[in-house]
Motif scaffolding. Structure first.
Motif, short mmCIF file in Angstrom:
data_model
loop_
_atom_site.label_atom_id
_atom_site.label_comp_id
_atom_site.label_asym_id
_atom_site.label_seq_id
_atom_site.Cartn_x
_atom_site.Cartn_y
_atom_site.Cartn_z
N GLU A 23 1.97 -3.92 -11.16
CA GLU A 23 1.78 -2.68 -11.20
C GLU A 23 1.03 -1.79 -11.33
OE1 GLU A 23 2.11 -2.68 -15.89
OE2 GLU A 23 2.62 -4.93 -16.04
N LEU A 24 1.59 -0.33 -11.00
CA LEU A 24 0.63 0.48 -10.51
C LEU A 24 -0.63 1.46 -11.36
CD1 LEU A 24 0.35 2.67 -8.37
CD2 LEU A 24 1.76 4.57 -9.34
N ASP A 25 -1.29 1.34 -11.32
CA ASP A 25 -2.42 2.26 -11.79
C ASP A 25 -3.00 3.27 -11.36
OD1 ASP A 25 -4.84 1.29 -13.64
OD2 ASP A 25 -6.61 1.97 -11.91
N ARG A 26 -2.09 4.15 -12.44
CA ARG A 26 -2.22 5.54 -11.67
C ARG A 26 -3.71 6.29 -11.78
NH1 ARG A 26 2.91 6.79 -11.01
NH2 ARG A 26 4.42 5.79 -12.42
N PRO A 27 -4.75 6.33 -12.42
CA PRO A 27 -5.83 6.72 -11.81
C PRO A 27 -6.33 6.26 -10.65
CG PRO A 27 -6.18 5.70 -14.08
CD PRO A 27 -4.86 5.57 -13.47
N THR A 28 -6.00 4.47 -10.08
CA THR A 28 -6.36 4.63 -8.78
C THR A 28 -6.07 4.76 -8.25
OG1 THR A 28 -6.18 2.26 -9.27
CG2 THR A 28 -8.63 3.06 -9.43
N GLY A 29 -4.37 4.91 -8.13
CA GLY A 29 -3.12 4.84 -6.77
C GLY A 29 -2.89 3.23 -6.10
N VAL A 30 -2.92 2.85 -6.73
CA VAL A 30 -3.01 1.27 -6.23
C VAL A 30 -2.40 -0.02 -6.66
CG1 VAL A 30 -5.29 1.61 -4.65
CG2 VAL A 30 -5.03 0.13 -7.08
N ARG B 265 0.40 -1.35 -0.08
CA ARG B 265 0.15 -0.39 0.71
C ARG B 265 1.20 0.96 0.57
NH1 ARG B 265 -1.45 2.78 4.10
NH2 ARG B 265 -1.20 0.95 5.65
N LYS B 266 2.26 1.75 0.84
CA LYS B 266 2.84 2.83 0.97
C LYS B 266 3.42 2.70 0.29
CE LYS B 266 3.29 3.19 5.80
NZ LYS B 266 2.16 4.29 6.05
N TYR B 267 4.03 1.76 -1.55
CA TYR B 267 4.90 1.89 -1.93
C TYR B 267 4.16 2.45 -3.36
CZ TYR B 267 8.58 -0.75 0.06
OH TYR B 267 9.67 -0.92 0.85
N ALA B 268 2.47 2.54 -3.07
CA ALA B 268 1.77 2.55 -4.66
C ALA B 268 1.25 4.06 -4.43
CB ALA B 268 0.59 1.66 -4.13
N GLU B 269 0.65 4.21 -2.50
CA GLU B 269 1.08 5.75 -2.74
C GLU B 269 1.97 6.79 -2.59
OE1 GLU B 269 -0.01 5.36 1.90
OE2 GLU B 269 -2.47 4.38 1.29
N ALA B 270 3.30 5.81 -3.14
CA ALA B 270 3.94 7.29 -3.31
C ALA B 270 4.42 7.08 -4.52
CB ALA B 270 5.51 6.48 -2.71
N GLY B 271 3.65 6.46 -5.07
CA GLY B 271 4.20 6.27 -6.90
C GLY B 271 5.42 5.37 -7.81
#
Length: 193
Positions: free
Chosen positions: A154-161, A128-134
Motif C-alpha cells: 500500500e502506498l504510504d502517501r507521506p513518504t511516497g513509497v 518504485r515507479k508505480y509508487a512514485e506515480a501515486g
C-alpha cells in the motif's frame, strides 16, 4: 549478426517517449517503455503465468463494485518516458474501446505476476515507479510450489513509497481498493499426479 529493423531505432537521441508506443505496429505484443527504453517479453510465457493472469482478472471483474474497471495487459503512462504494462490493473476509468493506456491517477491497483524474465523489474523497478506515480495499491504475485503467493503493498502517501501490507497464502482478503476475497489455490489447477 543482422541489423536492427528500422522501427527499433529510437526516433530521437533521448530515446523513446510514452506516446511513441502507439505508433509502433511492428513491435511485439507486451512492449513496455521503461526509462525511455523499449522492453520486450522475449521468453515464451509459461502456462502458470497465463492462467494466474486470466483467472485473477476474471475473479476481480466478478468482485469489482460499480465504478471500478478491471483490465489485463494495458499500459499505464506514468510519465513521458515510462509506460509499463501490468499484468492486471483496476481503474476508476470508464470503459473506452479505443483506449491504449491509463493515467496513473485513475489506477487503483496494479498486479504483476512474476516470471523469471520479469522478476527484477516486478520486484524493484516497477515497485518504485508505480509508487512514485501515486498508484495506491500494488500486488506482486509469486509462485511457491506452483501456488500463487501475493505480496501486498500500500502506498504510504507521506513518504511516497510502498509499505508492505501482507504476504498472503491461502485466501487473499482485502478491503481496499474494494472488498475482495480470492482463494489463491483455485487460481491454478493442481498438477496431476
Amino acid at each position: 549478426m543482422t541489423s536492427l529493423p528500422e522501427w527499433m531505432r529510437p526516433p530521437r537521441e533521448e530515446g523513446w517517449f510514452a506516446d511513441d508506443l502507439d505508433h509502433l505496429p511492428e513491435a511485439p505484443r507486451h512492449t513496455e517503455l521503461i526509462d525511455g527504453a523499449l522492453v520486450f517479453m522475449m521468453s515464451p510465457q509459461r502456462s502458470w503465468h497465463a492462467r494466474v493472469v486470466t483467472t485473477l482478472t476474471s475473479t476481480l471483474m466478478q468482485q469489482a463494485p460499480e465504478g471500478f474497471e478491471v483490465e489485463r495487459e494495458m499500459t499505464v503512462r506514468l510519465d513521458r518516458r515510462n509506460r509499463p504494462e501490468p499484468d492486471v490493473l483496476v481503474t476508476r476509468s470508464t470503459f473506452d474501446p479505443d483506449r491504449t493506456w491509463h493515467a496513473p491517477e485513475h489506477v487503483a491497483l496494479v498486479v504483476e505476476v512474476v516470471s523469471p524474465e520479469s522478476e527484477h523489474r516486478d520486484r524493484t523497478v516497477k515497485l518504485r515507479k508505480y509508487a512514485e506515480a501515486g498508484i495506491p495499491h500494488y500486488w506482486c504475485v509469486e509462485e511457491e510450489s506452483s501456488v500463487p503467493v501475493v505480496h501486498v503493498y500500500e502506498l504510504d502517501r507521506p513518504t511516497g513509497v510502498y509499505a508492505p501490507a501482507a504476504i498472503v497464502r491461502g485466501t487473499l482478503e482485502r478491503v481496499v481498493p474494494f472488498e475482495v476475497g480470492i482463494d489463491l489455490g483455485a487460481l491454478v489447477p493442481r498438477k496431476s499426479r
